[in-house]
Write a protein that holds these residues in place. Structure first.
Motif, mmCIF file in Angstrom:
data_model
loop_
_atom_site.group_PDB
_atom_site.id
_atom_site.type_symbol
_atom_site.label_atom_id
_atom_site.label_comp_id
_atom_site.label_asym_id
_atom_site.label_seq_id
_atom_site.Cartn_x
_atom_site.Cartn_y
_atom_site.Cartn_z
ATOM 1 N N ARG A 231 26.115 67.412 96.621
ATOM 2 C CA ARG A 231 27.369 67.077 97.326
ATOM 3 C C ARG A 231 27.535 68.058 98.651
ATOM 4 O O ARG A 231 27.945 67.490 99.612
ATOM 5 N N ARG B 256 41.475 69.232 85.783
ATOM 6 C CA ARG B 256 41.607 68.356 87.042
ATOM 7 C C ARG B 256 43.037 68.050 87.541
ATOM 8 O O ARG B 256 43.264 67.896 88.705
ATOM 9 N N SER C 275 44.381 69.355 90.918
ATOM 10 C CA SER C 275 44.692 68.484 91.975
ATOM 11 C C SER C 275 45.895 68.827 92.564
ATOM 12 O O SER C 275 46.347 68.602 93.800
ATOM 13 N N GLY D 228 33.799 61.343 102.835
ATOM 14 C CA GLY D 228 34.923 61.786 102.272
ATOM 15 C C GLY D 228 35.149 61.388 100.914
ATOM 16 O O GLY D 228 35.645 62.114 100.061
ATOM 17 N N ALA D 229 34.348 60.431 100.462
ATOM 18 C CA ALA D 229 34.040 60.258 98.989
ATOM 19 C C ALA D 229 33.267 61.194 98.372
ATOM 20 O O ALA D 229 33.584 61.513 97.198
ATOM 21 N N ARG E 185 45.914 72.021 94.607
ATOM 22 C CA ARG E 185 45.292 71.724 95.958
ATOM 23 C C ARG E 185 46.337 70.960 96.742
ATOM 24 O O ARG E 185 46.418 71.202 98.095
ATOM 25 N N SER E 186 46.933 69.875 96.614
ATOM 26 C CA SER E 186 47.720 69.054 97.147
ATOM 27 C C SER E 186 49.044 69.958 97.743
ATOM 28 O O SER E 186 49.454 69.884 98.945
ATOM 29 N N GLU F 18 40.609 72.840 102.261
ATOM 30 C CA GLU F 18 41.634 71.429 102.442
ATOM 31 C C GLU F 18 42.789 71.847 103.563
ATOM 32 O O GLU F 18 43.259 70.783 104.116
ATOM 33 N N GLN G 78 35.721 64.375 98.006
ATOM 34 C CA GLN G 78 36.443 64.242 96.718
ATOM 35 C C GLN G 78 35.787 64.453 95.429
ATOM 36 O O GLN G 78 36.543 65.070 94.340
ATOM 37 N N THR G 79 34.579 64.008 95.385
ATOM 38 C CA THR G 79 33.951 64.011 94.112
ATOM 39 C C THR G 79 33.799 65.535 93.883
ATOM 40 O O THR G 79 33.683 66.136 92.856
ATOM 41 N N ALA H 256 35.348 68.074 95.070
ATOM 42 C CA ALA H 256 36.658 68.868 94.659
ATOM 43 C C ALA H 256 36.911 68.841 93.350
ATOM 44 O O ALA H 256 37.372 69.510 92.606
ATOM 45 N N LEU H 257 36.844 67.407 92.620
ATOM 46 C CA LEU H 257 37.172 67.096 91.277
ATOM 47 C C LEU H 257 36.259 67.889 90.423
ATOM 48 O O LEU H 257 36.443 68.341 89.503
#
Length: 243
Positions: free
Chosen positions: A89, A146, A150, A130-131, A153-154, A33, A134-135, A137-138
């Motif tokens: 994924r 989670r 999150s 992209g979806a 990561r951010s 990321e 993100q799936t 990643a979670l």
């Protein structure tokens, strides 16, 4: 209360670090990321400038480019989701990756403004990943981690990717207008793709959870709770391992 807050913050940070140490692929995903800034943030500020100044796009072409981007995403999103639930994924993300490279190369090599619309249609098809991204990643952590996952990561990715637009500007003006786009492909293909490939698949949840290691109770921020200003310790409640 201030002491309790500081203790809770330290516990949360300690637990997050311990979570990443126990599961090394989480560190690799954070790096994925972070490097994303040097793929997308490196080029996004300059796409339309490049289309207008270098490729001669007018306002109508720019509008059609945006429309093509949205149409491509609308068409491919349901298909990408279905594919991710069928083959996994990680495989879906890697399978759609060449669409990004194709869109960038089409933008650079476009012999006329009409090809810019095609480039953004291909980009829209790619955006469906992209979806799925993100799936995945979670799903790399269990339900109760989670929020912290999150946040980590951010925090790391936003700090590390902050210089990317500035670097893109230097490449655009000092090297060549095409330089940021070519560098973005190189970073993604040489660095991010191997890291994504090494990420465990989460589609089979039971199999993944056998590999996943949650922090031990002594690292858990929920291990001790406090009541009142005196900070009296209360025994933690038992949480089931939610996925």
């Amino acid at each position: 209360l201030r002491a309790v807050g500081e203790a809770s913050l330290r516990a949360a940070v300690s637990e997050s670090i311990h979570l990443l140490r126990l599961n090394p692929w989480l560190w690799r995903w954070v790096l994925v990321e972070a490097l994303g800034g040097y793929v997308f943030s490196l080029t996004m500020p300059f796409q339309m400038i490049y289309a207008v100044r270098v490729k001669g796009a007018d306002e109508f072409t720019l509008g059609y480019m945006g429309l093509a981007l949205n149409l491509g995403s609308i068409i491919s999103s349901p298909l990408a989701g279905k594919l991710a639930d069928r083959i996994g994924r990680v495989r879906t993300i890697l399978l759609l990756r060449p669409l990004y490279y194709a869109s960038v190369l089409t933008l650079i090599l476009a012999p006329s403004p009409a090809y810019l619309v095609l480039a953004f249609l291909i980009r829209g098809l790619f955006f469906a990943s992209g979806a799925v991204f993100q799936t995945l990643a979670l799903e790399l952590v269990t339900y109760e981690y989670r929020g912290r996952w999150s946040a980590v990561r951010s925090l790391i990715s936003m700090i590390s990717r902050s210089p990317a637009p500035f670097i893109g500007g230097i490449l655009y003006t000092s090297v060549a207008p095409e330089a940021p786009f070519l560098v973005s492909i190189l970073v993604d293909l040489a660095l991010r793709v191997p890291l994504i490939y090494s990420t465990p698949e989460t589609l089979n949840r039971e199999e993944y959870l056998r590999r996943f290691k949650p922090p031990s109770p002594r690292h858990s921020s929920e291990n001790v709770k406090y009541q009142g200003s005196e900070g009296r310790a209360v025994a933690p409640s038992v949480h089931s391992r939610r996925v």
